[in-house]
Design a protein around this motif. Structure first.
Motif, mmCIF file in Angstrom:
data_model
loop_
_atom_site.group_PDB
_atom_site.id
_atom_site.type_symbol
_atom_site.label_atom_id
_atom_site.label_comp_id
_atom_site.label_asym_id
_atom_site.label_seq_id
_atom_site.Cartn_x
_atom_site.Cartn_y
_atom_site.Cartn_z
ATOM 1 N N LEU B 27 36.720 44.286 25.369
ATOM 2 C CA LEU B 27 36.839 44.999 26.645
ATOM 3 C C LEU B 27 37.475 44.090 27.688
ATOM 4 O O LEU B 27 38.330 44.523 28.469
ATOM 5 C CB LEU B 27 35.466 45.461 27.124
ATOM 6 C CG LEU B 27 34.855 46.660 26.404
ATOM 7 C CD1 LEU B 27 33.465 46.943 26.942
ATOM 8 C CD2 LEU B 27 35.720 47.869 26.572
ATOM 9 N N ALA B 28 37.054 42.801 27.673
ATOM 10 C CA ALA B 28 37.663 41.844 28.601
ATOM 11 C C ALA B 28 39.141 41.668 28.276
ATOM 12 O O ALA B 28 39.981 41.544 29.180
ATOM 13 C CB ALA B 28 36.935 40.507 28.528
ATOM 14 N N VAL B 29 39.468 41.672 26.958
ATOM 15 C CA VAL B 29 40.878 41.542 26.577
ATOM 16 C C VAL B 29 41.686 42.718 27.103
ATOM 17 O O VAL B 29 42.811 42.550 27.600
ATOM 18 C CB VAL B 29 41.001 41.424 25.044
ATOM 19 C CG1 VAL B 29 42.447 41.553 24.618
ATOM 20 C CG2 VAL B 29 40.444 40.106 24.569
ATOM 21 N N ALA B 30 41.088 43.926 27.032
ATOM 22 C CA ALA B 30 41.804 45.095 27.557
ATOM 23 C C ALA B 30 42.079 44.928 29.042
ATOM 24 O O ALA B 30 43.184 45.223 29.516
ATOM 25 C CB ALA B 30 40.993 46.365 27.299
ATOM 26 N N MET B 31 41.081 44.425 29.784
ATOM 27 C CA MET B 31 41.286 44.184 31.216
ATOM 28 C C MET B 31 42.400 43.164 31.433
ATOM 29 O O MET B 31 43.268 43.339 32.290
ATOM 30 C CB MET B 31 40.003 43.672 31.863
ATOM 31 C CG MET B 31 38.886 44.659 31.917
ATOM 32 S SD MET B 31 38.951 45.694 33.387
ATOM 33 C CE MET B 31 40.324 46.727 33.167
ATOM 34 N N LEU B 32 42.346 42.083 30.627
ATOM 35 C CA LEU B 32 43.332 41.017 30.821
ATOM 36 C C LEU B 32 44.741 41.508 30.484
ATOM 37 O O LEU B 32 45.709 41.125 31.147
ATOM 38 C CB LEU B 32 42.968 39.804 29.967
ATOM 39 C CG LEU B 32 41.806 38.970 30.503
ATOM 40 C CD1 LEU B 32 41.305 38.002 29.454
ATOM 41 C CD2 LEU B 32 42.236 38.199 31.728
ATOM 42 N N THR B 33 44.865 42.385 29.444
ATOM 43 C CA THR B 33 46.215 42.880 29.144
ATOM 44 C C THR B 33 46.709 43.774 30.267
ATOM 45 O O THR B 33 47.917 43.785 30.555
ATOM 46 C CB THR B 33 46.255 43.666 27.818
ATOM 47 O OG1 THR B 33 45.099 44.456 27.741
ATOM 48 C CG2 THR B 33 46.351 42.759 26.648
ATOM 49 N N SER B 34 45.800 44.516 30.903
ATOM 50 C CA SER B 34 46.288 45.332 32.024
ATOM 51 C C SER B 34 46.745 44.421 33.166
ATOM 52 O O SER B 34 47.741 44.712 33.836
ATOM 53 C CB SER B 34 45.233 46.333 32.468
ATOM 54 O OG SER B 34 44.434 45.816 33.489
ATOM 55 N N ILE B 35 46.034 43.294 33.371
ATOM 56 C CA ILE B 35 46.481 42.328 34.378
ATOM 57 C C ILE B 35 47.845 41.769 33.983
ATOM 58 O O ILE B 35 48.749 41.629 34.817
ATOM 59 C CB ILE B 35 45.450 41.189 34.523
ATOM 60 C CG1 ILE B 35 44.175 41.723 35.148
ATOM 61 C CG2 ILE B 35 46.001 40.049 35.350
ATOM 62 C CD1 ILE B 35 43.052 40.729 35.183
ATOM 63 N N TYR B 36 47.996 41.474 32.680
ATOM 64 C CA TYR B 36 49.273 40.942 32.192
ATOM 65 C C TYR B 36 50.407 41.901 32.536
ATOM 66 O O TYR B 36 51.470 41.491 33.006
ATOM 67 C CB TYR B 36 49.178 40.739 30.675
ATOM 68 C CG TYR B 36 50.392 40.098 30.064
ATOM 69 C CD1 TYR B 36 50.461 38.725 29.919
ATOM 70 C CD2 TYR B 36 51.464 40.859 29.635
ATOM 71 C CE1 TYR B 36 51.574 38.125 29.369
ATOM 72 C CE2 TYR B 36 52.576 40.275 29.088
ATOM 73 C CZ TYR B 36 52.624 38.904 28.955
ATOM 74 O OH TYR B 36 53.727 38.326 28.420
ATOM 75 N N SER B 37 50.176 43.183 32.311
ATOM 76 C CA SER B 37 51.272 44.124 32.558
ATOM 77 C C SER B 37 51.519 44.297 34.050
ATOM 78 O O SER B 37 52.666 44.487 34.464
ATOM 79 C CB SER B 37 50.983 45.451 31.876
ATOM 80 O OG SER B 37 50.373 46.320 32.750
ATOM 81 N N LEU B 38 50.459 44.201 34.872
ATOM 82 C CA LEU B 38 50.679 44.245 36.324
ATOM 83 C C LEU B 38 51.561 43.090 36.758
ATOM 84 O O LEU B 38 52.512 43.256 37.538
ATOM 85 C CB LEU B 38 49.343 44.166 37.056
ATOM 86 C CG LEU B 38 48.422 45.385 37.001
ATOM 87 C CD1 LEU B 38 47.034 45.014 37.447
ATOM 88 C CD2 LEU B 38 48.964 46.470 37.878
ATOM 89 N N LEU B 39 51.256 41.896 36.206
ATOM 90 C CA LEU B 39 52.044 40.718 36.582
ATOM 91 C C LEU B 39 53.481 40.866 36.117
ATOM 92 O O LEU B 39 54.426 40.549 36.856
ATOM 93 C CB LEU B 39 51.419 39.460 35.970
ATOM 94 C CG LEU B 39 50.099 39.004 36.580
ATOM 95 C CD1 LEU B 39 49.493 37.903 35.733
ATOM 96 C CD2 LEU B 39 50.329 38.499 37.984
ATOM 97 N N SER B 40 53.671 41.382 34.867
ATOM 98 C CA SER B 40 55.051 41.453 34.388
ATOM 99 C C SER B 40 55.825 42.510 35.161
ATOM 100 O O SER B 40 57.031 42.354 35.374
ATOM 101 C CB SER B 40 55.102 41.699 32.884
ATOM 102 O OG SER B 40 54.336 42.799 32.547
ATOM 103 N N ALA B 41 55.138 43.572 35.629
ATOM 104 C CA ALA B 41 55.851 44.550 36.447
ATOM 105 C C ALA B 41 56.307 43.915 37.759
ATOM 106 O O ALA B 41 57.432 44.164 38.214
ATOM 107 C CB ALA B 41 54.971 45.753 36.722
ATOM 108 N N SER B 42 55.440 43.074 38.364
ATOM 109 C CA SER B 42 55.880 42.373 39.580
ATOM 110 C C SER B 42 57.101 41.528 39.286
ATOM 111 O O SER B 42 58.046 41.467 40.090
ATOM 112 C CB SER B 42 54.775 41.463 40.109
ATOM 113 O OG SER B 42 53.563 42.110 40.140
ATOM 114 N N LEU B 43 57.087 40.878 38.097
ATOM 115 C CA LEU B 43 58.229 40.036 37.726
ATOM 116 C C LEU B 43 59.500 40.870 37.626
ATOM 117 O O LEU B 43 60.571 40.461 38.095
ATOM 118 C CB LEU B 43 57.921 39.337 36.405
ATOM 119 C CG LEU B 43 58.901 38.258 36.000
ATOM 120 C CD1 LEU B 43 58.811 37.091 36.940
ATOM 121 C CD2 LEU B 43 58.625 37.802 34.583
#
Lengths: 95, 325
Positions: B27-43
């Protein structure tokens, strides 16, 4: 001006990422992810004005509208599994 | 300044990647991947790839996390200890990474206007789009008009993916009233979902019809549509969302989107043009382009929305007990 704001947002994102990694509970991580979602909305809007392309606001709007759906999904899964919201779910929520 | 933001965002992406690898709770990994995609969208936004950023925003922040969670809900949320030593995979990864870094040495400098990718057909597209197609967003003109065969292929791939998931997971209809019985207390969620559901659908329509002028298009619109319905399903349960949009309808929609796309191509052939040559669709070539692009984007949106919902229903309907996602 916008530059200072972006730097502050990036620092906040970093702190959120640390919290999301260290936990310790799921709710810390959910809060951190949600906060990073909000900060991304801010970041995208600020970048739009920093680079003079206000149409970036469309992307910020998409985030506002849908980034909370995955947060709800996480909470529903954990509620169904651990029964922390068993008042809300059916009696057999604790599996 | 933009370089600094780039570097910081890339560093954060790396940190998020390491955090995902080191975290055991899925579940934490799912949260972290959503953070990852938020960051890559900013990029992507910093890199000026607005359409890609919108796609990442629509898919990464919403759908992919939700589908991951739907899969976790069917299994366990703890990562199992690997049964093999990670030495050989580590070696393969390091070797591949080294080869890739070696490959980047020959690449043109970042943003180099003389790079081969920017000299092949891109100048023609940039020059001709305002006159031949008449829309401001060159990405849409390339995707929907110049490269419409590619896009037809992509839609077919999505359709095939939906069919494949359907063949593997299927849909298991539940008896009515086996859920939602004790759920009266999800008041806040339901009120918020009721407020946001029409807004999300409206915004999806905006993204669909505004794709010629700003970032967006059929793919993003389809995903946003599906997210709206998933929000509804999360708040009101699967059987209610089944009444809203039954799974049989989704099968028809998934096929209909591809069919619309193909029929536009055949219509332009019957009107005397080539396959997917939109100029012949109206008296004026530019209007024809507009009509063609809008029609195929609509087809893409229908297929994408239906396939995403088919996959979601496929996962969620397999949960034996009441309770969704």
């Amino acid at each position: 001006m916008y530059i200072v704001v972006s730097v502050v947002i990036l620092i906040s994102i970093t702190m959120g990422l640390v919290r999301a990694y260290r936990g310790p509970t799921l709710y810390d991580r959910v809060m951190a992810a949600n906060m990073i979602g909000t900060l991304t909305v801010l970041m995208v809007s600020v970048l739009g004005f920093l680079t003079g392309r206000p149409e970036f606001l469309d992307i910020a709007l998409v985030y506002v509208l849908i980034s909370f759906v995955s947060t709800i999904a996480v909470l529903r899964v954990s509620a169904n599994r651990y029964g922390t919201a068993r008042d809300d779910a059916t009696g057999s929520a604790q599996e | 300044m933009e370089h600094l933001i780039n570097i910081v965002l890339l560093g954060l992406l790396m940190l998020a990647g390491f955090a995902i690898v080191r975290t055991k709770s899925l579940l934490a990994v799912a949260m972290l991947t959503s953070i990852y995609s938020l960051l890559s969208a900013s990029l992507f936004v910093v890199l000026d790839a607005v359409d890609v950023a919108l796609t990442e925003a629509a898919i990464g922040a919403g759908i992919s996390t939700i589908l991951m969670l739907a899969a976790i809900a069917l299994t366990s949320d703890e990562e199992k200890a690997p049964r093999h030593t990670p030495l050989l995979p580590l070696f393969v990864v390091i070797a591949t990474g080294a080869a890739l870094i070696y490959g980047t040495l020959d690449m043109p400098r970042f943003g180099d206007p003389a790079a081969p990718a920017h000299r092949h057909v891109a100048p023609t597209y940039l020059q001709d789009t305002p006159t031949a197609i008449g829309i401001p967003n060159v990405v849409t003109s390339v995707l929907a008009s110049y490269r419409s065969y590619d896009t037809l292929g992509e839609v077919t791939v999505i359709f095939t993916a939906g069919t494949g998931v359907l063949a593997l997971l299927g849909f298991r209809p539940r008896r009515r009233n086996t859920e939602d019985t004790g759920r009266k207390k999800l008041v806040i969620l339901r009120v918020v979902a009721k407020l946001f559901f029409p807004l999300i659908l409206l915004f999806a329509l905006y993204v669909l019809f505004h794709g010629d002028y700003g970032p967006g298009g059929g793919f993003q619109a389809g995903v946003i549509f599906a997210t709206g319905f998933i929000l509804y399903a999360l708040a009101f349960g699967l059987s209610n969302s089944q009444q809203l949009i039954p799974h049989q309808l989704l099968y028809v929609m998934a096929a209909a989107g591809v069919l619309i796309y193909g029929l536009v191509g055949i219509a332009s052939m019957l009107l005397g043009g080539k396959f997917l040559e939109y100029q012949v669709l109206a008296n004026d070539p530019v209007t024809g382009q507009h009509v063609g692009i809008l029609l195929i984007e609509t087809g893409v949106a229908i297929t994408v929305a239906a396939v995403v919902l088919i996959i979601y229903y496929g996962f969620v309907s397999r949960r034996p007990a009441p309770g969704d996602i």
